[in-house]
Structures are given as C-alpha cells and as structure tokens.
Design a protein around this motif. Structure first.
Motif, PDB file in Angstrom:
ATOM      1  N   ASP A  12     -31.521 -29.912  21.391  1.00  0.00           N
ATOM      2  CA  ASP A  12     -32.119 -29.452  22.645  1.00  0.00           C
ATOM      3  C   ASP A  12     -32.985 -28.230  22.369  1.00  0.00           C
ATOM      4  O   ASP A  12     -33.022 -27.724  21.257  1.00  0.00           O
ATOM      5  CB  ASP A  12     -31.020 -29.094  23.647  1.00  0.00           C
ATOM      6  CG  ASP A  12     -31.486 -29.155  25.095  1.00  0.00           C
ATOM      7  OD1 ASP A  12     -32.695 -29.319  25.345  1.00  0.00           O
ATOM      8  OD2 ASP A  12     -30.635 -29.035  25.987  1.00  0.00           O
ATOM      9  N   ILE A  14     -33.587 -24.302  23.179  1.00  0.00           N
ATOM     10  CA  ILE A  14     -32.840 -23.120  23.592  1.00  0.00           C
ATOM     11  C   ILE A  14     -33.847 -22.001  23.846  1.00  0.00           C
ATOM     12  O   ILE A  14     -34.666 -21.685  22.980  1.00  0.00           O
ATOM     13  CB  ILE A  14     -31.848 -22.670  22.486  1.00  0.00           C
ATOM     14  CG1 ILE A  14     -30.900 -23.806  22.115  1.00  0.00           C
ATOM     15  CG2 ILE A  14     -31.098 -21.421  22.903  1.00  0.00           C
ATOM     16  CD1 ILE A  14     -29.947 -24.206  23.195  1.00  0.00           C
ATOM     17  N   LEU A  38     -31.941 -23.602  28.584  1.00  0.00           N
ATOM     18  CA  LEU A  38     -30.884 -22.600  28.701  1.00  0.00           C
ATOM     19  C   LEU A  38     -30.972 -21.639  27.526  1.00  0.00           C
ATOM     20  O   LEU A  38     -31.443 -22.001  26.451  1.00  0.00           O
ATOM     21  CB  LEU A  38     -29.508 -23.276  28.669  1.00  0.00           C
ATOM     22  CG  LEU A  38     -29.193 -24.271  29.785  1.00  0.00           C
ATOM     23  CD1 LEU A  38     -27.836 -24.917  29.528  1.00  0.00           C
ATOM     24  CD2 LEU A  38     -29.214 -23.595  31.135  1.00  0.00           C
ATOM     25  N   PHE A  43     -25.871 -21.710  27.392  1.00  0.00           N
ATOM     26  CA  PHE A  43     -25.366 -22.944  26.803  1.00  0.00           C
ATOM     27  C   PHE A  43     -23.899 -22.780  26.406  1.00  0.00           C
ATOM     28  O   PHE A  43     -23.043 -23.616  26.713  1.00  0.00           O
ATOM     29  CB  PHE A  43     -26.183 -23.325  25.556  1.00  0.00           C
ATOM     30  CG  PHE A  43     -26.669 -24.748  25.572  1.00  0.00           C
ATOM     31  CD1 PHE A  43     -25.804 -25.810  25.709  1.00  0.00           C
ATOM     32  CD2 PHE A  43     -28.019 -25.020  25.435  1.00  0.00           C
ATOM     33  CE1 PHE A  43     -26.263 -27.119  25.708  1.00  0.00           C
ATOM     34  CE2 PHE A  43     -28.494 -26.321  25.434  1.00  0.00           C
ATOM     35  CZ  PHE A  43     -27.610 -27.369  25.575  1.00  0.00           C
ATOM     36  N   ILE A  57     -24.360 -23.402  17.831  1.00  0.00           N
ATOM     37  CA  ILE A  57     -25.754 -23.606  18.211  1.00  0.00           C
ATOM     38  C   ILE A  57     -26.593 -23.110  17.045  1.00  0.00           C
ATOM     39  O   ILE A  57     -26.604 -21.921  16.747  1.00  0.00           O
ATOM     40  CB  ILE A  57     -26.102 -22.864  19.513  1.00  0.00           C
ATOM     41  CG1 ILE A  57     -25.212 -23.380  20.656  1.00  0.00           C
ATOM     42  CG2 ILE A  57     -27.583 -23.045  19.844  1.00  0.00           C
ATOM     43  CD1 ILE A  57     -25.365 -22.635  21.964  1.00  0.00           C
ATOM     44  N   VAL A  72     -26.840 -28.507  18.839  1.00  0.00           N
ATOM     45  CA  VAL A  72     -25.708 -27.957  19.583  1.00  0.00           C
ATOM     46  C   VAL A  72     -24.500 -28.849  19.330  1.00  0.00           C
ATOM     47  O   VAL A  72     -24.577 -30.063  19.536  1.00  0.00           O
ATOM     48  CB  VAL A  72     -26.023 -27.896  21.097  1.00  0.00           C
ATOM     49  CG1 VAL A  72     -24.854 -27.303  21.872  1.00  0.00           C
ATOM     50  CG2 VAL A  72     -27.307 -27.127  21.352  1.00  0.00           C
TER      51      VAL A  72
END
Length: 82
Positions: A12, A14, A38, A43, A57, A72
């Motif tokens: 994802d 971040i 996020l 997160f 992460i 993640v």
C-alpha cells in the motif's frame, strides 16, 4: 477475517506524518492513492485496533515527495497466545 495464527500482508501507499492538507484534499493525488494514504502511525493503530500483532511496515520506494510504497504485514494471535 483471519483465523487465529493467520497472517495479513498487503502492499500500500503510506503517507508521511507531515503530509500537508492540500495534498490530502487533491483529487488527482487521491486517484493516485496519495491523498487517501494512512500514515505509519494510523496504519499501526488500525491494525492494532483490529487485534493484529507483530505489525511490520517496510517502505520500499518513494511514490511522492510525501508518501512511499510499503509492504504491510501483521498477524492475528493464535488462540494459545491470547
């Protein structure tokens, strides 16, 4: 829904903690997954709030001056460790 001992993993975007509100509100950035991203803290809080542990992460590369792509990972505790 994860079974006890199950693992969660996604890739994802971040957001940096200091991402400005103009970037967060920019529709072009939003469609590029930047504005809706996020932060690391958000997160971690969401995953922890869902009962996941061993949250990791790992940033892989920058996709914007205020955001990065990341892997993640988290785990749902096994019934034995609860």
């Amino acid at each position: 829904m994860l079974r006890p001992g199950g693992r969660f993993a996604i890739s994802d975007v971040i957001a940096d903690e200091d991402m400005d509100e103009a970037t967060r509100a920019d529709m072009q950035a939003f469609t590029g997954c930047i504005a809706g991203a996020l932060t690391h803290r958000e997160f971690t809080g969401a995953l922890s709030g869902a009962g996941l542990t061993d949250i990791e992460i790992r940033e892989t590369h920058r996709v914007h001056e205020q955001a990065a792509s990341a892997i993640v990972r988290a785990r749902k505790p096994s019934a034995r460790s609860v």
